[in-house]
Design an enzyme around this catalytic site. Sequence first.
Site, PDB file in Angstrom:
ATOM      1  N   ARG A 239      44.843  50.755  37.138  1.00  0.00           N
ATOM      2  CA  ARG A 239      43.741  51.397  36.738  1.00  0.00           C
ATOM      3  C   ARG A 239      42.480  51.407  37.813  1.00  0.00           C
ATOM      4  O   ARG A 239      42.205  50.291  38.296  1.00  0.00           O
ATOM      5  CB  ARG A 239      43.358  50.769  35.529  1.00  0.00           C
ATOM      6  CG  ARG A 239      44.137  50.936  34.090  1.00  0.00           C
ATOM      7  CD  ARG A 239      44.102  52.683  33.665  1.00  0.00           C
ATOM      8  NE  ARG A 239      44.875  52.706  32.424  1.00  0.00           N
ATOM      9  CZ  ARG A 239      46.158  53.237  32.511  1.00  0.00           C
ATOM     10  NH1 ARG A 239      46.403  53.648  33.660  1.00  0.00           N
ATOM     11  NH2 ARG A 239      47.088  53.582  31.684  1.00  0.00           N
ATOM     12  N   GLU A 268      38.388  59.675  36.598  1.00  0.00           N
ATOM     13  CA  GLU A 268      39.342  60.679  36.657  1.00  0.00           C
ATOM     14  C   GLU A 268      39.283  61.996  35.890  1.00  0.00           C
ATOM     15  O   GLU A 268      38.697  62.020  34.542  1.00  0.00           O
ATOM     16  CB  GLU A 268      40.671  60.145  36.606  1.00  0.00           C
ATOM     17  CG  GLU A 268      41.233  58.782  37.245  1.00  0.00           C
ATOM     18  CD  GLU A 268      42.221  58.350  36.931  1.00  0.00           C
ATOM     19  OE1 GLU A 268      43.269  58.670  36.142  1.00  0.00           O
ATOM     20  OE2 GLU A 268      42.661  57.409  37.407  1.00  0.00           O
ATOM     21  N   HIS A 287      46.982  60.248  40.124  1.00  0.00           N
ATOM     22  CA  HIS A 287      47.221  59.506  38.882  1.00  0.00           C
ATOM     23  C   HIS A 287      48.745  59.922  38.533  1.00  0.00           C
ATOM     24  O   HIS A 287      48.845  60.498  37.363  1.00  0.00           O
ATOM     25  CB  HIS A 287      46.356  59.226  37.594  1.00  0.00           C
ATOM     26  CG  HIS A 287      46.608  58.383  36.729  1.00  0.00           C
ATOM     27  ND1 HIS A 287      45.546  57.799  35.961  1.00  0.00           N
ATOM     28  CD2 HIS A 287      47.808  57.729  36.233  1.00  0.00           C
ATOM     29  CE1 HIS A 287      46.017  56.920  35.344  1.00  0.00           C
ATOM     30  NE2 HIS A 287      47.424  56.898  35.233  1.00  0.00           N
TER      31      HIS A 287
HETATM   32  C1  DGY Z   1      50.203  54.784  32.058  1.00  0.00           C
HETATM   33  O1  DGY Z   1      51.582  54.969  31.535  1.00  0.00           O
HETATM   34  O2  DGY Z   1      49.671  53.954  31.506  1.00  0.00           O
HETATM   35  C2  DGY Z   1      49.926  55.689  33.157  1.00  0.00           C
HETATM   36  O3  DGY Z   1      49.024  55.160  33.980  1.00  0.00           O
HETATM   37  C3  DGY Z   1      49.546  56.976  32.478  1.00  0.00           C
HETATM   38  O4  DGY Z   1      48.302  56.517  32.253  1.00  0.00           O
END
Ligand code: DGY
Length: 326
Positions: A239, A268, A287
Amino acid sequence: MKKNVVLFSKIPVEQQKRLEQAFNLTIFTSSPDADKDAFTKALINADGIIGSNMATRVDDIFLANAPNLKAASTISVGFDNYDLAALKKRGIRLMNTPTVLTEGTADLIFTLLMATARRTVELSNLIHNGKWTKSITPDYYGTDIYGKTLGILGMGRIGKAIAKRAHCGFDMNILYYNRSAHQDVEQKYQAIRCELDDLLKQADFVVVILPLTPETTHLITKKKLALMKPSAILINGARGKIIDQQALGEALKNKIIRAAGLDVFEVEPLPMDSPLLKLDNILLSPHVGSATTETRYAMAKCAVDNIIAALQSDKPTANWVNPEVG
Ligand code: DGY
């Protein structure tokens, strides 16, 4: 009587059909973040919600608009946008999709690591831009991966899959920083658990794959970046908020570390005026840790299984992240 479920992500047709058969399904096509008012309206009668990790925080305020909600199924492994204390007060179950995305996400993180080390995108652009007119000079050389030291922050499923790739494929020395020790990685991959500062000082590559919590928010500050080797490469597949992004931008600009590969950002999509976009020692991806056809299908199926199980039975269900709600 069928329960009411709101679906707020696009999922494969056959998985959507399973939801339509099991529930009265409201399909929310635009992003809940983009149209919060319409989403709030859709929630009024919802017993369940299913969709992928969104920017909207599911907290007391959100839940006040969902008086019947009993279960939430996130199509993601991360669930940092859900306020677990608020869910607990209301007895709402939350399920996620771990396991199915482990290998795909580890692949993407390794892709970023390798491409950043070998400057793949930069060199590809060089050819595209017609600048490959003679042999590459040392200022375009990359850095070796094989046999180097990898520091992994977070030793969950994905951390372990990264350790496997690094040890079995690249004979890397593995250091890890994690709340608890994991004997399996220590035995199989000779991984050594250490303090964060020690890891940062020793690692040639640092991979962040921790969950976002109050403790991990801005774990990597200007001070921590200064501990890293000037030749080190930092990869974030977890993150964005785990790293102080402004401090990272400055560290990259001032060559405090060599390069970074980021799949996640503090905001994002990354705003076009982000200073990160001016740097050439950074590799960015939007992402996409789990974004393969196979993995995204498996995640959708898993999330559909989760919401069906949770709303059709009072029994404990798989992938239930807050079993304390009972
Ligand atoms: C997750 O699965 O947590 C990915 O980062 C998508 O948000």
